[in-house]
Write a protein that holds these residues in place. Structure first.
Motif, PDB file in Angstrom:
ATOM      1  N   PHE A 193       1.705   0.683  -6.045  1.00 42.22           N
ATOM      2  CA  PHE A 193       1.468   1.326  -4.756  1.00 42.22           C
ATOM      3  C   PHE A 193       0.506   2.497  -4.925  1.00 42.22           C
ATOM      4  N   ASP A 194      -0.531   2.503  -4.103  1.00 42.25           N
ATOM      5  CA  ASP A 194      -1.520   3.581  -4.160  1.00 42.25           C
ATOM      6  C   ASP A 194      -1.084   4.821  -3.400  1.00 42.25           C
ATOM      7  N   HIS A 195      -0.150   4.660  -2.459  1.00 41.41           N
ATOM      8  CA  HIS A 195       0.301   5.780  -1.633  1.00 41.41           C
ATOM      9  C   HIS A 195       1.822   5.884  -1.711  1.00 41.41           C
ATOM     10  N   ILE A 196       2.300   6.931  -2.366  1.00 41.72           N
ATOM     11  CA  ILE A 196       3.733   7.201  -2.442  1.00 41.72           C
ATOM     12  C   ILE A 196       4.013   8.460  -1.626  1.00 41.72           C
ATOM     13  N   ASP A 252       0.819  -1.208   0.000  1.00 45.51           N
ATOM     14  CA  ASP A 252       0.000   0.000   0.000  1.00 45.51           C
ATOM     15  C   ASP A 252       0.857   1.265   0.000  1.00 45.51           C
ATOM     16  N   ILE A 253       1.912   1.293   0.849  1.00 48.57           N
ATOM     17  CA  ILE A 253       2.693   2.519   1.039  1.00 48.57           C
ATOM     18  C   ILE A 253       4.136   2.321   0.579  1.00 48.57           C
ATOM     19  N   LEU A 254       4.602   3.250  -0.252  1.00 46.38           N
ATOM     20  CA  LEU A 254       6.000   3.295  -0.667  1.00 46.38           C
ATOM     21  C   LEU A 254       6.572   4.646  -0.261  1.00 46.38           C
ATOM     22  N   SER A 293      -0.706   8.867  -7.441  1.00 47.08           N
ATOM     23  CA  SER A 293      -0.223   8.011  -6.351  1.00 47.08           C
ATOM     24  C   SER A 293       0.600   8.784  -5.329  1.00 47.08           C
ATOM     25  N   LEU A 294       1.136   9.925  -5.745  1.00 45.07           N
ATOM     26  CA  LEU A 294       2.008  10.711  -4.874  1.00 45.07           C
ATOM     27  C   LEU A 294       1.151  11.528  -3.907  1.00 45.07           C
TER      28      LEU A 294
END
Length: 260
Positions: free
Chosen positions: A77-80, A56-58, A133-134
């Protein structure tokens, strides 16, 4: 120039736009493209399309205002969350995120990544995917035990550090300490990816020379193993670019996973 007079990235006035133009642009005189664009994209694309790294998180921490190494990961990844030590780099990055006039152009990198995926006609979609995504661009301080203090970030599934420890480390102790602090942001079982310049002592940005910490791939691998990581892949590309703007000898790509 005496190496003691070289500027330190997070202490000196690093001009992020000149850094992008000198080492990541598509200008004919920019000779570093194989190292700064193609090698990272090829290794990241292979690593993520193999399907072993998801979540989920990067969290991303890099020098300058680069975004091209997020093209291979934005589909996974949906959350960068991007961390920066330098205010000017944050300003330059947000100019691209907000699609403002004068933002740095990354189409040449997007085209190369799209070709690697066999989707050369879809390169224009990559920028939008990274932007969606960012979720956060945040200031960090590597001197703090919690580098994003006073904020506490949720544990990341994957962390990418790119061309940062060589800029910020004055010696091997700094290198190992910074890696340790950043790795604390990773959840058990997560993945840690390092891109770096090997064997360098300086890099020229505009009219200024900045310090690079001289290290080889064993320094990175040993530091990762000491923090409980297992090395999954290590690729080294010898430098072929001819230029006196910097004296690094090669580029390293390392992918590792954190033992649970």
């Amino acid at each position: 120039m005496d190496s003691s007079n070289y500027k330190i990235y997070h202490e000196g006035e690093y001009d992020s736009r000149k850094g992008l133009e000198g080492y990541f642009s598509d200008k004919p005189e920019m000779v570093f493209g194989d190292d700064s664009i193609k090698f990272p994209l090829e290794n990241l694309t292979k690593t993520f399309t193999d399907g072993h790294i998801t979540g989920d998180i990067l969290i991303e921490l890099s020098a300058g205002s680069t975004i091209h190494h997020l093209y291979p990961v934005c589909d996974f990844f949906d959350h960068i969350i991007m961390l920066k030590t330098n205010d000017r780099c944050i300003m330059e990055l947000k100019r691209w995120v907000d699609e403002r006039t004068g933002a740095f152009e990354w189409d040449h990198a997007a085209k190369h990544h799209a070709e690697l995926e066999g989707k050369s006609d879809q390169f224009q979609e990559k920028g939008g995917k990274v932007r969606s995504s960012l979720r956060h661009v945040m200031k960090c301080d590597l001197k703090n035990d919690n580098i994003v203090d006073p904020i506490t970030l949720p544990p990341a599934d994957c962390i990418i550090v790119a061309w940062i420890f060589e800029f910020t480390s004055k010696n091997q102790d700094d290198f190992e300490n910074y890696l340790r602090k950043v790795s604390k942001l990773l959840k058990p079982g997560g993945h840690f990816i390092v891109l770096g310049m090997l064997g360098g002592t300086y890099i020229t940005i505009g009219k200024d020379k900045f310090h690079l910490f001289y290290y080889d791939e064993d320094v990175v691998k040993n530091a990762l193993v000491a923090e409980g990581f297992v090395i999954d892949d290590c690729q080294v590309k010898k430098r072929t670019a001819v230029s006196d703007l910097t004296d690094y000898k090669g580029i390293v790509f390392i992918a590792a996973n954190k033992e649970k």
